[in-house]
Design a protein around this motif. Structure first.
Motif, PDB file in Angstrom:
ATOM      1  N   SER A 273      -1.760  -4.625  -2.616  1.00  0.00           N
ATOM      2  CA  SER A 273      -2.487  -4.030  -1.501  1.00  0.00           C
ATOM      3  C   SER A 273      -3.050  -2.715  -2.027  1.00  0.00           C
ATOM      4  O   SER A 273      -3.085  -2.504  -3.236  1.00  0.00           O
ATOM      5  CB  SER A 273      -1.542  -3.785  -0.336  1.00  0.00           C
ATOM      6  OG  SER A 273      -0.917  -4.984   0.033  1.00  0.00           O
ATOM      7  N   GLY A 274      -3.477  -1.867  -1.151  1.00  0.00           N
ATOM      8  CA  GLY A 274      -3.897  -0.525  -1.562  1.00  0.00           C
ATOM      9  C   GLY A 274      -5.395  -0.301  -1.604  1.00  0.00           C
ATOM     10  O   GLY A 274      -5.839   0.832  -1.812  1.00  0.00           O
ATOM     11  N   ALA A 275      -6.191  -1.369  -1.414  1.00  0.00           N
ATOM     12  CA  ALA A 275      -7.640  -1.190  -1.507  1.00  0.00           C
ATOM     13  C   ALA A 275      -8.154  -0.318  -0.355  1.00  0.00           C
ATOM     14  O   ALA A 275      -8.894   0.650  -0.575  1.00  0.00           O
ATOM     15  CB  ALA A 275      -8.336  -2.544  -1.503  1.00  0.00           C
ATOM     16  N   ILE A 276      -7.737  -0.663   0.856  1.00  0.00           N
ATOM     17  CA  ILE A 276      -8.241   0.080   2.019  1.00  0.00           C
ATOM     18  C   ILE A 276      -7.749   1.531   1.957  1.00  0.00           C
ATOM     19  O   ILE A 276      -8.528   2.473   2.128  1.00  0.00           O
ATOM     20  CB  ILE A 276      -7.798  -0.600   3.340  1.00  0.00           C
ATOM     21  CG1 ILE A 276      -8.421  -2.002   3.417  1.00  0.00           C
ATOM     22  CG2 ILE A 276      -8.188   0.243   4.550  1.00  0.00           C
ATOM     23  CD1 ILE A 276      -7.984  -2.845   4.598  1.00  0.00           C
ATOM     24  N   ALA A 277      -6.457   1.697   1.674  1.00  0.00           N
ATOM     25  CA  ALA A 277      -5.896   3.049   1.617  1.00  0.00           C
ATOM     26  C   ALA A 277      -6.608   3.888   0.558  1.00  0.00           C
ATOM     27  O   ALA A 277      -6.940   5.058   0.782  1.00  0.00           O
ATOM     28  CB  ALA A 277      -4.404   2.973   1.327  1.00  0.00           C
TER      29      ALA A 277
ATOM     30  N   ASP B 119     -10.854  -8.550   1.478  1.00  0.00           N
ATOM     31  CA  ASP B 119     -10.984  -7.851   2.762  1.00  0.00           C
ATOM     32  C   ASP B 119     -12.427  -7.733   3.243  1.00  0.00           C
ATOM     33  O   ASP B 119     -12.675  -7.722   4.439  1.00  0.00           O
ATOM     34  CB  ASP B 119     -10.402  -6.434   2.639  1.00  0.00           C
ATOM     35  CG  ASP B 119      -8.895  -6.464   2.470  1.00  0.00           C
ATOM     36  OD1 ASP B 119      -8.226  -7.121   3.270  1.00  0.00           O
ATOM     37  OD2 ASP B 119      -8.401  -5.838   1.522  1.00  0.00           O
TER      38      ASP B 119
ATOM     39  N   GLY C  50       0.480   0.585   5.187  1.00  0.00           N
ATOM     40  CA  GLY C  50       0.533  -0.871   5.018  1.00  0.00           C
ATOM     41  C   GLY C  50       0.307  -1.551   6.365  1.00  0.00           C
ATOM     42  O   GLY C  50       0.161  -0.899   7.389  1.00  0.00           O
TER      43      GLY C  50
ATOM     44  N   SER D  81       0.828  -1.221   0.000  1.00  0.00           N
ATOM     45  CA  SER D  81       0.000   0.000   0.000  1.00  0.00           C
ATOM     46  C   SER D  81       0.855   1.261   0.000  1.00  0.00           C
ATOM     47  O   SER D  81       0.528   2.247  -0.665  1.00  0.00           O
ATOM     48  CB  SER D  81      -0.880   0.047   1.259  1.00  0.00           C
ATOM     49  OG  SER D  81      -1.723  -1.052   1.321  1.00  0.00           O
TER      50      SER D  81
ATOM     51  N   ASN E 149      -5.669  -9.927  -4.385  1.00  0.00           N
ATOM     52  CA  ASN E 149      -5.659  -9.224  -3.100  1.00  0.00           C
ATOM     53  C   ASN E 149      -6.427 -10.075  -2.119  1.00  0.00           C
ATOM     54  O   ASN E 149      -7.159 -10.988  -2.521  1.00  0.00           O
ATOM     55  CB  ASN E 149      -6.297  -7.833  -3.228  1.00  0.00           C
ATOM     56  CG  ASN E 149      -5.997  -6.915  -2.032  1.00  0.00           C
ATOM     57  OD1 ASN E 149      -5.366  -7.327  -1.041  1.00  0.00           O
ATOM     58  ND2 ASN E 149      -6.456  -5.680  -2.112  1.00  0.00           N
TER      59      ASN E 149
HETATM   60  N1  GLU Z   1      -5.627  -6.092   1.586  1.00  0.00           N
HETATM   61  C1  GLU Z   1      -5.275  -4.795   2.096  1.00  0.00           C
HETATM   62  C2  GLU Z   1      -5.616  -3.706   1.065  1.00  0.00           C
HETATM   63  O1  GLU Z   1      -5.716  -3.964  -0.102  1.00  0.00           O
HETATM   64  C3  GLU Z   1      -3.816  -4.637   2.416  1.00  0.00           C
HETATM   65  C4  GLU Z   1      -3.189  -5.658   3.287  1.00  0.00           C
HETATM   66  C5  GLU Z   1      -1.690  -5.351   3.414  1.00  0.00           C
HETATM   67  O2  GLU Z   1      -1.280  -4.204   3.295  1.00  0.00           O
HETATM   68  O3  GLU Z   1      -0.921  -6.275   3.617  1.00  0.00           O
HETATM   69  O4  GLU Z   1      -5.749  -2.577   1.441  1.00  0.00           O
END
Ligand code: GLU
Length: 378
Positions: A56-60, A143, A216, A20, A140
């Protein structure tokens, strides 16, 4: 011989994990970084190397979209942010690869998907099909459905499991730092990146702190734990900076960037070892001389036509022994059809499967990739 050149020169299937902190900047997803990385991945594909991404990066990204600046506290908030960000993330990757005429595929997984045999097999077959089609799988954690108990912990661990599933030749973990430092770079100016780790000793583990970045979840400790799993499967692993605009190009040119963890010499040969020594077989398939030869001497998959008998009551995805008519064990593999189906299709050409069963998911009863043969042939 330059170890890096030797390793990178052989890579035909690379798994690239992107954190992320690499993908997101102050303004949400950093499109420039993503384009740089994608351009380099396209170059790798042009050189005949399959590329799989764990991102990663979905939540952010979702959090940024919603204009939330404070950390997300509750699980539902994180899951909601992931649901928003995941589609945006995919659109950005899809556009970046689309400029080069390359399609991407979204795969969202939870831990229970990988421990369930049937799902595991499906994931694997899907990934191989996508690679066959020249598509870039983008994986991913799922989540929105994951809970604390079944969460991978972070995408570093997920990537380690995927490296084994796809039998990657290399895993590149792109993060926001230059690699694994010999001491904490935030605290000491003398900190230097360790270029090569031959063996993950206690000292190496000790320098990897669990401090994660703001966005992250992994931290260096998680990356080194993942490295342990990956090198144990005989796959080299590298931690490098995804913020470096030429990182993939330079790594493949053999430049000394990031930290390279060498694969263990006496490694578990990935899944085949696992199939042969870990799984307990649920039944037997008896083969004729032609199928025996095809498996042992020609490195082929098992087709229904070579089956002369079926023992036991196994289901799709179960491990099964392949024996000859005298009972000698020839191989152990994971079946694409259950015992009842195998009894119906044994002795038949694969082209008859659909007619007899009413469906056909696979030509092979056991695909070569899912089979450990008693006598090494490949
Ligand atoms: N799956 C989470 C996302 O896409 C990130 C998990 C991680 O950073 O390891 O935001």
């Amino acid at each position: 011989m330059n170890t890096r050149k030797e390793i990178f020169g052989k890579v035909k299937k690379v798994l690239i994990k992107i954190g992320s902190a690499v993908l997101t900047g102050e303004n949400g997803l950093d499109l420039n970084i993503i384009e740089h990385l994608v351009d380099q991945m396209v170059d790798l594909k042009k050189r005949g190397c399959h590329v799989v991404i764990v991102t990663s990066g979905a939540i952010a990204s979702g959090k940024h979209r919603m204009g939330i600046t404070a950390p997300l506290k509750s699980m539902p908030q994180k899951q909601a942010a992931a649901a928003i960000g995941q589609s945006r993330l995919m659109r950005v990757y899809s556009n970046a690869f689309g400029k080069h005429g390359i399609y991407v595929a979204q795969i969202l997984l939870t831990m229970s998907d990988l421990t369930d045999r049937r799902r595991f097999l499906n994931i694997r077959n899907t990934l191989f099909t996508l690679l066959d089609w020249g598509v870039v799988p983008i994986i991913n954690e799922n989540d929105t459905v994951a809970t604390d108990e079944i969460k991978f912990g972070d995408n570093d661990q997920l990537a380690a499991m995927i490296a084994n599933i796809i039998e990657a030749h290399l895993l590149i973990n792109l993060t926001s730092t230059e690699g694994l430092y010999d001491r904490n770079p935030a605290r000491s100016k003398k900190a230097r990146v360790i270029p090569l780790v031959r063996h993950i000793s206690d000292d190496i583990e000790a320098v990897a702190t669990s401090e994660a970045t703001d966005v992250g979840t992994g931290g260096m400790r998680s990356k080194v734990l993942a490295a342990k799993k990956v090198v144990a499967f005989g796959i080299p692993y590298i931690i490098a900076s995804g913020k470096d605009p030429c990182i993939l190009k330079d790594l493949f040119a053999g430049k000394e960037k990031g930290t390279l963890f060498l694969p263990m010499a006496e490694h578990l040969t990935s899944r085949k070892h696992w199939i042969a020594y870990t799984l307990r077989s649920r039944g037997k398939i008896i083969l004729d001389e032609g199928a025996k030869k095809a498996l042992i001497e020609q490195g082929k998959s098992l087709l229904p036509s070579g089956i002369v008998g079926v023992e036991g009551d196994f289901g799709v995805g179960d491990p099964v022994l392949c024996v000859d008519t005298e009972g000698n064990i020839l191989a152990k593999g994971i079946v694409n059809y259950g015992a009842a189906e195998c009894r119906k299709i044994m002795g038949l050409k694969s082209s008859k499967i659909a007619q007899v069963l009413g469906y056909k998911d696979y030509d092979e009863v056991i695909h070569r990739d899912n089979m450990a043969v008693a006598k090494k042939t490949s």
